[in-house]
Design an enzyme around this catalytic site. Structure first.
Site, mmCIF file in Angstrom:
data_model
loop_
_atom_site.group_PDB
_atom_site.id
_atom_site.type_symbol
_atom_site.label_atom_id
_atom_site.label_comp_id
_atom_site.label_asym_id
_atom_site.label_seq_id
_atom_site.Cartn_x
_atom_site.Cartn_y
_atom_site.Cartn_z
ATOM 1 N N CYS A 102 4.533 -1.331 -10.335
ATOM 2 C CA CYS A 102 4.913 -2.037 -8.738
ATOM 3 C C CYS A 102 3.922 -0.521 -7.997
ATOM 4 O O CYS A 102 3.489 -1.148 -6.956
ATOM 5 C CB CYS A 102 5.901 -1.484 -8.384
ATOM 6 S SG CYS A 102 7.205 -0.258 -9.293
ATOM 7 N N VAL A 103 3.720 0.301 -9.094
ATOM 8 C CA VAL A 103 2.908 1.340 -7.680
ATOM 9 C C VAL A 103 1.266 0.707 -7.634
ATOM 10 O O VAL A 103 0.916 0.549 -6.477
ATOM 11 C CB VAL A 103 2.589 2.496 -8.725
ATOM 12 C CG1 VAL A 103 1.847 3.285 -7.947
ATOM 13 C CG2 VAL A 103 3.561 3.244 -8.232
#
Lengths: 265, 265
Positions: A102-103
């Protein structure tokens, strides 16, 4: 959760030096073993340890309910959990995958996880409730008031009542304590907002989704990864609740605007 | 290190809802390999990556100087370091030992480490210099000003000049960036104080001792473990620098009281 210790205070503007006793926050280490396997070591404020252990296993997706735990023993700095679930390296790998992906913004790869943890709740919070709860949040945090050194997390219901408030040096730990406290009391987390003093990161958003709280509100700011993940998970992310205002970063449909003079720019 | 994204702002006291663009902090992942071995994965603000890698290896005691690094390659989310030092599991074990032991208060067990990293410096800082630098610290942090979402770290010299300022979502990362930046410029860290916006934990104190900065000052509070470790390491720990005053938690002999009206209670 704090001790008084002698320090030297220097007041430059008043030209004074004095020795006095001040309250300093304590930390401890807790090593968790699940089914005899090492699960992890955590630095935390030494209270609500049982709640922390249960809440961490819950918010990290290791257990789905209290039924998955048969026994917990905590002695000194070691917690031993017996679980019906098999806690394998796979779980850690999955957790890392989520944090890192998700980063990197690659939400697509996370479809399975997002499918499993996508939040669904028709809870509505009044805008004025959100503002009001943060006005007095620090007053309800005794360790923060004594030391200025802790983060807080709590649950907020639709009527504006705060429940399960926890403090910890680590903002993730505070969330885990709240999750464990709520699980032990059998609360339906789908009907609560998670409120925090700390920053909103992908890891916090994922914890909220896993425990089922559909709204996360904080004094502080979210990161871009947190916003992306909240959008994908169907979670309402509210930040910067300060001075009578706040920002909504995702899914604003759960926020009821309860003032009459409405202006959209 | 931030992007502009559209959000919904709700101003309850003014009765307004509006959509606007706000600056949101970015995070990235960096996986570090040393001599082909996996060293760790870090979530950080995506700038000063080379400084971060060098500084982290330095502040964690893996390298003692730039000479211990032969080559660094950073591409996308992977940093590969070639070092003359053997980076073994032992180092990680040692790091854990230090973190955990100082938390438990068992400084005795750490005699070898404390002996190796004990700070020694005759640097003196004026009390007024400490107060003054924190008055303008946030103004010098562009990502914080844009997003409100970062911690800052920097070096402060005896004349009151700030150097090597770095920002990061993680307070440990900000310190590592400063350490790497200083190492690349060949600064003698023994002549600087490390200044921070974040809390003072045992890990931060140990990083300061390893890189050789004899004074650590922060806006925020220390934990009890940080105070114990700072005392044992001979490091001056200053906290709560706010509104013209601050507290000294250990080794106050490096703070020069530069006002005339002195009062000891």
């Amino acid at each position: 959760m704090y001790v008084s210790t002698k320090i030297v205070g220097v007041n430059v503007t008043r030209g004074k030096v004095r020795e006095f006793f001040d309250n300093i926050a304590l930390e401890t280490i807790l090593k968790i073993y699940v089914n005899e396997s090492y699960y992890g070591a955590f630095l935390l404020t030494p209270d609500m340890l049982k709640e922390f252990v249960i809440g961490n296993l819950f918010s990290e997706g290791v257990i789905d309910s209290l039924k998955d735990i048969q026994k917990i023993e905590i002695s000194k700095d070691i917690a031993r959990v017996e679980s019906t679930r098999i806690v394998s390296e796979l779980l850690k790998a999955k957790r890392n995958l989520v944090e890192f992906s998700c980063v990197a913004g690659d939400i697509g790869e996370l479809a399975a996880i997002i499918g499993r943890y996508r939040v669904s709740s028709d809870i509505m919070l009044n805008a004025s409730t959100i503002v009001e709860v943060f006005r007095t949040l620090h007053e309800r945090m005794p360790v923060f008031r004594a030391t200025g050194c802790t983060h807080g997390a709590a649950l907020l219901d639709e009527r504006g009542e705060i429940d399960c408030l926890a403090e910890d040096l680590g903002r993730h730990n505070a969330v885990d304590k709240v999750a464990g406290f709520a699980l032990l009391r059998g609360l339906n987390l789908n009907r609560y907002a998670l409120i925090l003093t700390g920053r909103e990161t992908p890891q916090i958003v994922l914890k909220a989704a896993r425990i089922g709280t559909p709204i996360v509100c904080s004094f502080s700011a979210p990161t871009l990864g947190a916003i992306k993940l909240a959008k994908a998970l169907g979670l309402t992310l509210v930040g910067f609740v300060r001075g009578g205002r706040f920002n909504v970063y995702s899914h604003p449909e759960r926020i009821r605007i309860d003032f009459t003079s409405r202006q959209s720019l």
